[in-house]
Design a protein around this motif. Structure first.
Motif, PDB file in Angstrom:
ATOM      1  N   ARG A 185       0.816  -1.218   0.000  1.00  0.00           N
ATOM      2  CA  ARG A 185       0.000   0.000   0.000  1.00  0.00           C
ATOM      3  C   ARG A 185       0.851   1.271   0.000  1.00  0.00           C
ATOM      4  NH1 ARG A 185      -4.197   0.495   3.226  1.00  0.00           N
ATOM      5  NH2 ARG A 185      -4.782  -1.683   3.126  1.00  0.00           N
ATOM      6  N   HIS A 220      -1.920   0.484  -7.800  1.00  0.00           N
ATOM      7  CA  HIS A 220      -2.744   0.310  -6.605  1.00  0.00           C
ATOM      8  C   HIS A 220      -3.293  -1.117  -6.636  1.00  0.00           C
ATOM      9  CE1 HIS A 220      -3.820   4.838  -5.707  1.00  0.00           C
ATOM     10  NE2 HIS A 220      -2.541   4.563  -5.532  1.00  0.00           N
ATOM     11  N   PRO A 221      -2.597  -2.057  -6.015  1.00  0.00           N
ATOM     12  CA  PRO A 221      -3.099  -3.441  -6.035  1.00  0.00           C
ATOM     13  C   PRO A 221      -4.425  -3.570  -5.290  1.00  0.00           C
ATOM     14  CG  PRO A 221      -0.787  -3.337  -5.356  1.00  0.00           C
ATOM     15  CD  PRO A 221      -1.313  -1.940  -5.328  1.00  0.00           C
ATOM     16  N   ASN A 222      -5.375  -4.225  -5.935  1.00  0.00           N
ATOM     17  CA  ASN A 222      -6.697  -4.438  -5.340  1.00  0.00           C
ATOM     18  C   ASN A 222      -7.358  -3.145  -4.873  1.00  0.00           C
ATOM     19  OD1 ASN A 222      -6.769  -7.257  -5.677  1.00  0.00           O
ATOM     20  ND2 ASN A 222      -5.496  -7.542  -3.856  1.00  0.00           N
ATOM     21  N   SER A 223      -7.128  -2.080  -5.606  1.00  0.00           N
ATOM     22  CA  SER A 223      -7.655  -0.777  -5.206  1.00  0.00           C
ATOM     23  C   SER A 223      -7.849   0.082  -6.461  1.00  0.00           C
ATOM     24  CB  SER A 223      -6.649  -0.132  -4.242  1.00  0.00           C
ATOM     25  OG  SER A 223      -7.167   1.049  -3.690  1.00  0.00           O
TER      26      SER A 223
END
Lengths: 92, 142
Positions: B55, B85-88
């Motif tokens: 994050r 932005h992983p998983n975001s």
């Protein structure tokens, strides 16, 4: 006179100059000198208290001024002062 | 407005997928003509964040200085920074805003486990707030 290297994102405030000369004797004076010569640059260098903005690193030669004498770090006539944006961020 | 070559877009997405679930980061270069930015090159940079890279990302001062040198060597302009932005969603966070520099374009890629992704670009305005920047395929230049 010492040389100040301006990073790309701040050059629009220095008439696209990437290298400037300053007669300043220390880092604080150099930044004040730039702020006076380029008023639009000031808010990108200094905060409301006149301190160096967060997310901005200042190097004299290869050394971070945090490892020297911070704003009072002296600069000689042949010194190279680099303004280096701290590039960071991330998701919520 | 950003004109992004599909090949460079693919390289950025591959970097994001390779770094997943951590955040990736890097720079991109090109030319600005009449407020249109043509991206011609990119540079992958190590995420130097100490701690949770899922994050947060950080680029070391040494890598930043190298990125400026690369622009001079190539005769191109350093136009901005990309990160994932992983998983975001691909929207800038408050952390992104606080660290953002004027002039730079900030490409953010959202990357999800099942392969879904999205790429958006943002620029800081004079009030230090992000504004969306349109991204077009370079083939749309003509």
């Amino acid at each position: 006179m010492a040389t100040v290297i301006i990073p790309t994102p701040l050059r629009k405030f220095t008439d696209n100059e990437s290298r400037l000369s300053t007669p300043a004797a220390n880092v604080a004076e150099a930044l004040q000198d730039l702020a006076i010569r380029f008023p639009n640059l000031k808010k990108h260098l200094l905060d409301d208290q006149g301190q160096i903005r967060g997310f901005l690193n200042i190097f004299v030669g290869d050394a971070d001024i945090r490892d020297l004498a911070l704003e009072q770090t002296p600069i000689s006539a042949d010194a190279v002062l680099s303004i280096v944006p701290a590039i960071a961020g991330g998701r919520q | 407005m950003l004109y992004l070559d599909p090949h460079i877009r693919q390289l950025m997405l591959e970097d994001a997928m390779q770094a997943f679930p951590d955040e990736c980061c890097g720079f991109f270069y090109g030319e600005e003509i009449n407020d249109k930015r043509y991206i011609k090159s990119m540079l992958i940079v190590e995420n130097a964040q100490i701690g949770d890279k899922r994050r947060r990302f950080e680029i070391s001062p040494k890598d930043y200085l190298r990125a400026e040198e690369y622009a001079e060597e190539q005769g191109l302009q350093l136009l901005g920074v990309y990160h994932s932005h992983p998983n975001s969603p691909a929207f800038p966070s408050e952390q992104d805003r606080q660290a953002a520099q004027p002039f730079f374009s900030y490409i953010i890629m959202s990357i999800y486990e099942r392969g879904r992704n999205n790429l958006l670009s943002w620029r800081l305005n004079d009030q230090f707030q992000f504004e969306s920047e349109e991204v077009l395929e370079a083939s749309a230049i003509a």
